[in-house]
Every structure is written in structure tokens, then in C-alpha cells.
Motif scaffolding. Structure first.
Motif, PDB file in Angstrom:
ATOM      1  N   UNK A  32     -25.285  -5.441 -20.764  1.00 38.29           N
ATOM      2  CA  UNK A  32     -25.345  -6.621 -21.627  1.00 38.29           C
ATOM      3  C   UNK A  32     -24.288  -6.575 -22.723  1.00 38.29           C
ATOM      4  N   UNK A  33     -24.058  -5.400 -23.290  1.00 33.40           N
ATOM      5  CA  UNK A  33     -23.070  -5.245 -24.374  1.00 33.40           C
ATOM      6  C   UNK A  33     -21.674  -5.656 -23.892  1.00 33.40           C
ATOM      7  N   UNK A  34     -21.335  -5.297 -22.665  1.00 33.15           N
ATOM      8  CA  UNK A  34     -20.042  -5.665 -22.084  1.00 33.15           C
ATOM      9  C   UNK A  34     -19.959  -7.172 -21.870  1.00 33.15           C
ATOM     10  N   UNK A  37     -19.443  -8.907 -25.218  1.00 33.64           N
ATOM     11  CA  UNK A  37     -18.099  -8.743 -25.765  1.00 33.64           C
ATOM     12  C   UNK A  37     -17.076  -9.556 -24.973  1.00 33.64           C
ATOM     13  N   UNK A  38     -17.189  -9.571 -23.644  1.00 34.31           N
ATOM     14  CA  UNK A  38     -16.271 -10.378 -22.834  1.00 34.31           C
ATOM     15  C   UNK A  38     -16.419 -11.862 -23.181  1.00 34.31           C
ATOM     16  N   UNK A  39     -17.645 -12.316 -23.428  1.00 34.77           N
ATOM     17  CA  UNK A  39     -17.862 -13.703 -23.844  1.00 34.77           C
ATOM     18  C   UNK A  39     -17.231 -13.977 -25.205  1.00 34.77           C
ATOM     19  N   UNK A  40     -17.283 -12.995 -26.119  1.00 32.21           N
ATOM     20  CA  UNK A  40     -16.649 -13.137 -27.430  1.00 32.21           C
ATOM     21  C   UNK A  40     -15.135 -13.262 -27.280  1.00 32.21           C
ATOM     22  N   UNK A  98     -10.879  -0.496 -23.216  1.00 33.89           N
ATOM     23  CA  UNK A  98     -10.660  -1.677 -24.057  1.00 33.89           C
ATOM     24  C   UNK A  98      -9.807  -2.676 -23.289  1.00 33.89           C
ATOM     25  N   UNK A  99      -8.720  -2.184 -22.719  1.00 36.64           N
ATOM     26  CA  UNK A  99      -7.800  -3.040 -21.970  1.00 36.64           C
ATOM     27  C   UNK A  99      -8.505  -3.709 -20.792  1.00 36.64           C
ATOM     28  N   UNK A 100      -9.295  -2.959 -20.051  1.00 36.39           N
ATOM     29  CA  UNK A 100     -10.018  -3.494 -18.892  1.00 36.39           C
ATOM     30  C   UNK A 100     -10.976  -4.609 -19.315  1.00 36.39           C
ATOM     31  N   UNK A 101     -11.678  -4.403 -20.419  1.00 30.95           N
ATOM     32  CA  UNK A 101     -12.625  -5.391 -20.914  1.00 30.95           C
ATOM     33  C   UNK A 101     -11.908  -6.691 -21.277  1.00 30.95           C
TER      34      UNK A 101
END
Length: 142
Positions: A32-34, A37-40, A98-101
Motif C-alpha cells: 500500500x505504501x508504494x 507514493x506512486x499516486x503522489x 527510488x528511481x524504479x518507483x
């Protein structure tokens, strides 16, 4: 053309997928945290860049600068060294996560697919204002 935008808050990396079995089938679940953050990242891109999207055949360079917050307990001398870039973060999340996200989040939003990224710059720093700054530009051939 180059787009440059910021995502506020502490840098976050791509979490490892979780696997579970249900009725004999394996199900993959993104933490969920990922997802949050991707939505942000997508929300900030759209708020700052609008509907701009790179051409589907463009070769892209992505630059990512991750700024970690300076811990409150840090001494004045060490704090100044962190602000000056003399002391840089060697803590998690790793630059590749970080880059992948960031790259995965922008699929279908800033570009067709992150496979279009042919060049990367990724750096970690400390700052009073934790954030991730992202720049994307077309690589000029020849």
C-alpha cells in the motif's frame, strides 16, 4: 524540452511485491505504501506539468534528486556539512528503488513506457525540505 517537478516528503522506494495463495492460485500484491507514493508522484506531475506527455518514440533522460530531511538531533556542525553536500545520505531507500518507483509511476502519464528512458542521473542529498525533484528530457541524437 525538459520537464521539472517536485514530489514533497521523504523519498520512498519501490516496495517488494508480496505473494499469497488463494484457492491454489498465486496472487501478487503491491504494498500500500508504494501504491500511495506512486499516486503522489502522478498527482504532482499532473498538477505541475498538466497533461504534457512525451512522444511515444522519444528517447528520454531522467534525472532524480532525492532530498532526505536532516534529523533533528544532528549537531550544528554536521547539519551545516549536510546542507553543503559534504555529508550525503547512505541510508535506505536505495537509489535504484527510488528511481524504479518514480519511473513506474509515470508510465502512461509522462511517457508511454519507462523503457523509453535510455539515460539516468540519480543523486541523494540532505535538505531542510525533504522532497524528490525529477527532470525528464528528450535525448538529442547526433
Amino acid at each position: 524540452m525538459m520537464v521539472l517537478f517536485s514530489v514533497p516528503g521523504e523519498p520512498q522506494g519501490k516496495g517488494r511485491p508480496r505473494f499469497s495463495r488463494h484457492n491454489g492460485r498465486t496472487i501478487t500484491h503491491t504494498p500500500d505504501k508504494t501504491v500511495l507514493y506512486e499516486n503522489l508522484v502522478v498527482t504532482e506531475y499532473q498538477a505541475q506539468m498538466g497533461a504534457f506527455r512525451f512522444p511515444d518514440d522519444a528517447q528520454l533522460r531522467m534525472s532524480v534528486w532525492a532530498y532526505y530531511g536532516i534529523p533533528k538531533s544532528t549537531s550544528k556542525r554536521k547539519r551545516e556539512a549536510m546542507k553543503a553536500g559534504t555529508i550525503r545520505p547512505t541510508k535506505k531507500p536505495d537509489v535504484d528503488n527510488i528511481l524504479k518507483c518514480v519511473a513506474d509511476a509515470l508510465n502512461g502519464v509522462a511517457y508511454r513506457d519507462d523503457a523509453q528512458i535510455v539515460e539516468v542521473v540519480m543523486e541523494k542529498f540532505y535538505d531542510e525540505n525533504p522532497r524528490v525533484d525529477i527532470g525528464i528530457e528528450v535525448v538529442q541524437n547526433g
